[in-house]
Design a protein around this motif. Structure first.
Motif, PDB file in Angstrom:
ATOM      1  N   ASP A  88      69.219  56.590  16.372  1.00 21.20           N
ATOM      2  CA  ASP A  88      68.796  56.878  17.749  1.00 21.20           C
ATOM      3  C   ASP A  88      69.922  56.527  18.720  1.00 21.20           C
ATOM      4  O   ASP A  88      70.665  55.565  18.502  1.00 21.20           O
ATOM      5  N   VAL A  89      70.004  57.322  19.787  1.00 21.53           N
ATOM      6  CA  VAL A  89      71.008  57.056  20.816  1.00 21.53           C
ATOM      7  C   VAL A  89      70.366  56.166  21.881  1.00 21.53           C
ATOM      8  O   VAL A  89      69.211  56.372  22.266  1.00 21.53           O
ATOM      9  N   LEU A  90      71.116  55.170  22.346  1.00 24.66           N
ATOM     10  CA  LEU A  90      70.623  54.263  23.388  1.00 24.66           C
ATOM     11  C   LEU A  90      71.134  54.724  24.749  1.00 24.66           C
ATOM     12  O   LEU A  90      72.335  54.917  24.926  1.00 24.66           O
ATOM     13  N   TYR A  91      70.212  54.914  25.662  1.00 21.59           N
ATOM     14  CA  TYR A  91      70.560  55.340  27.021  1.00 21.59           C
ATOM     15  C   TYR A  91      70.092  54.273  28.002  1.00 21.59           C
ATOM     16  O   TYR A  91      69.103  53.590  27.757  1.00 21.59           O
ATOM     17  N   ARG A 146      81.424  52.282  27.878  1.00 23.25           N
ATOM     18  CA  ARG A 146      80.486  53.348  28.271  1.00 23.25           C
ATOM     19  C   ARG A 146      79.429  52.855  29.253  1.00 23.25           C
ATOM     20  O   ARG A 146      78.648  53.650  29.780  1.00 23.25           O
ATOM     21  N   ALA A 184      65.627  54.324  23.576  1.00 24.01           N
ATOM     22  CA  ALA A 184      66.143  54.812  22.291  1.00 24.01           C
ATOM     23  C   ALA A 184      65.599  56.216  22.070  1.00 24.01           C
ATOM     24  O   ALA A 184      64.379  56.420  22.061  1.00 24.01           O
ATOM     25  N   PRO A 200      68.612  61.539  18.012  1.00 25.29           N
ATOM     26  CA  PRO A 200      69.783  62.363  18.325  1.00 25.29           C
ATOM     27  C   PRO A 200      69.436  63.848  18.478  1.00 25.29           C
ATOM     28  O   PRO A 200      70.105  64.565  19.211  1.00 25.29           O
ATOM     29  N   GLY A 234      68.571  65.997  22.224  1.00 22.83           N
ATOM     30  CA  GLY A 234      69.570  66.230  23.266  1.00 22.83           C
ATOM     31  C   GLY A 234      69.198  67.328  24.242  1.00 22.83           C
ATOM     32  O   GLY A 234      69.338  67.170  25.450  1.00 22.83           O
ATOM     33  N   ARG A 243      66.779  65.763  32.531  1.00 18.49           N
ATOM     34  CA  ARG A 243      67.776  65.010  33.297  1.00 18.49           C
ATOM     35  C   ARG A 243      67.746  65.237  34.814  1.00 18.49           C
ATOM     36  O   ARG A 243      67.735  64.261  35.574  1.00 18.49           O
ATOM     37  N   THR A 256      72.850  57.259  31.100  1.00 17.76           N
ATOM     38  CA  THR A 256      74.112  57.143  30.386  1.00 17.76           C
ATOM     39  C   THR A 256      73.881  56.710  28.943  1.00 17.76           C
ATOM     40  O   THR A 256      73.143  55.748  28.694  1.00 17.76           O
ATOM     41  N   ALA A 257      74.512  57.413  28.000  1.00 18.86           N
ATOM     42  CA  ALA A 257      74.475  56.996  26.588  1.00 18.86           C
ATOM     43  C   ALA A 257      75.416  55.809  26.440  1.00 18.86           C
ATOM     44  O   ALA A 257      76.598  55.905  26.785  1.00 18.86           O
ATOM     45  N   ARG A 275      74.166  53.009  20.070  1.00 18.81           N
ATOM     46  CA  ARG A 275      73.230  53.582  19.116  1.00 18.81           C
ATOM     47  C   ARG A 275      72.522  52.499  18.319  1.00 18.81           C
ATOM     48  O   ARG A 275      72.962  51.347  18.267  1.00 18.81           O
TER      49      ARG A 275
END
Ligand SMILES: [Mg+2]
Length: 319
Positions: free
Chosen positions: A160-163, A234, A265, A268, A271, A278, A286-287, A290
């Protein structure tokens, strides 16, 4: 006697939550103690419930906030916990503690500030309490509902991507300056209720960043049974924070707290859905890192992929 200062806030809460869980489940409780808000079965829709307080000498000092600003802040910090579940507030209770010498009009302005913030968020102040005490304390309880899915801290999976929403470190910097005797006012926490509701559509797990990104991410990791990596370069570090702290800004922003942003979280594969949402979030997203397999450890990485040394991941009332 083991005192709170020996145990620490986080460890004390974790122990109590384990003990309460050992008492068995109640089918009316969907999410019990240990998340941003409780989720209850009451009527046809899940009911969200959360509470938090602001205490003079602990969260703020005299002069850091106007009475109305303190009332708005008491609402905002609680609304932030509902936003972190994908929820929105419906009703509120306000429990005030104040010394006898407090100007009556100030306390009224405070309560009216709370009520107006509630109304702007679509909620109503429906009751409360006032007691005499050695210093000013503002406790609030918020009820809420979730228009869509309820998102907890548990559920993040490796990959998972963390934003993170908004920016980090700006409010923490002001608190540091005020605590050192500087002048000025605490900035108002951002309102992420709209963003929280939209992000709940794609999020696997979510938490609000009140005590420091790394510490709050640690809570999410423990609840989800995963680890995490965050890239320092980042991070959406607030401009003021970058300017004042320069090369120390990222670590400060990752640990200072007071941001009341959302940490999410997201798988992926989401997107495209995320890009559609958004423009309606009302803030940056912002990413920053992960979710990884393994024990619930959070690593902050520098540009070369090395682990940054972090002395304290966030705020603890007693540690
Ligand atoms: Mg929270």
């Amino acid at each position: 006697v083991r005192r709170l200062q020996d145990v620490g806030e986080q460890a004390w809460i974790a122990r109590l939550v384990r003990r309460l869980a050992a008492g068995g489940r109640d089918r009316r409780v969907i999410v019990g103690p240990g998340d941003d808000a409780a989720v209850l079965r009451s009527g046809s829709r899940p009911l969200l419930l959360t509470t938090d307080s602001l205490v003079e000498g602990v969260h703020f000092r005299a002069g850091w906030l106007t009475p109305a600003g303190l009332g708005r802040r008491a609402f905002a910090v609680n609304a932030s916990d509902l936003a972190a579940m994908g929820g929105t507030p419906t009703f509120a209770l306000l429990a005030l503690e104040a010394p006898a010498r407090t100007p009556a009009a100030d306390l009224e302005t405070l309560a009216v500030g709370f009520a107006s913030a509630a109304r702007r968020a679509g909620a109503r102040l429906v009751g409360g309490n006032l007691v005499a005490g050695p210093r000013l304390g503002v406790g609030a309880t918020l009820l809420g509902e979730a228009p869509g899915r309820v998102v907890t801290r548990a559920g993040a999976r490796p990959g998972d991507v963390l934003y993170v929403t908004g920016t980090l470190g700006g409010a923490g910097l002001v608190v540091r300056r005020l605590a050192a005797g500087g002048r000025g006012r605490l900035p108002e926490p951002p309102c992420r209720l709209a963003a929280g509701g939209l992000l709940a559509r794609v999020a696997r797990a979510m938490i609000d960043v009140s005590d420091g990104l790394l510490q709050d991410l640690g809570h999410l990791c423990r609840a989800s049974g995963v680890g995490a990596e965050v890239h320092a370069e980042r991070l959406p570090v607030a401009r003021s924070c970058r300017r004042v702290l320069e090369d120390r800004a990222a670590v400060f922003a990752a640990t200072a707290g007071e941001d009341y942003e959302l940490l999410v979280a997201i798988p992926p594969g989401s997107g495209r859905t995320l890009e559609r949402l958004r423009p309606r979030l009302g803030c940056r997203l912002t990413a920053v890192g992960r979710v990884v397999r393994g024990r619930p450890r959070v690593r902050l990485l520098d540009g070369a992929g090395r682990t940054c040394r972090v002395v304290r991941p966030g705020f603890d009332h007693f540690a």
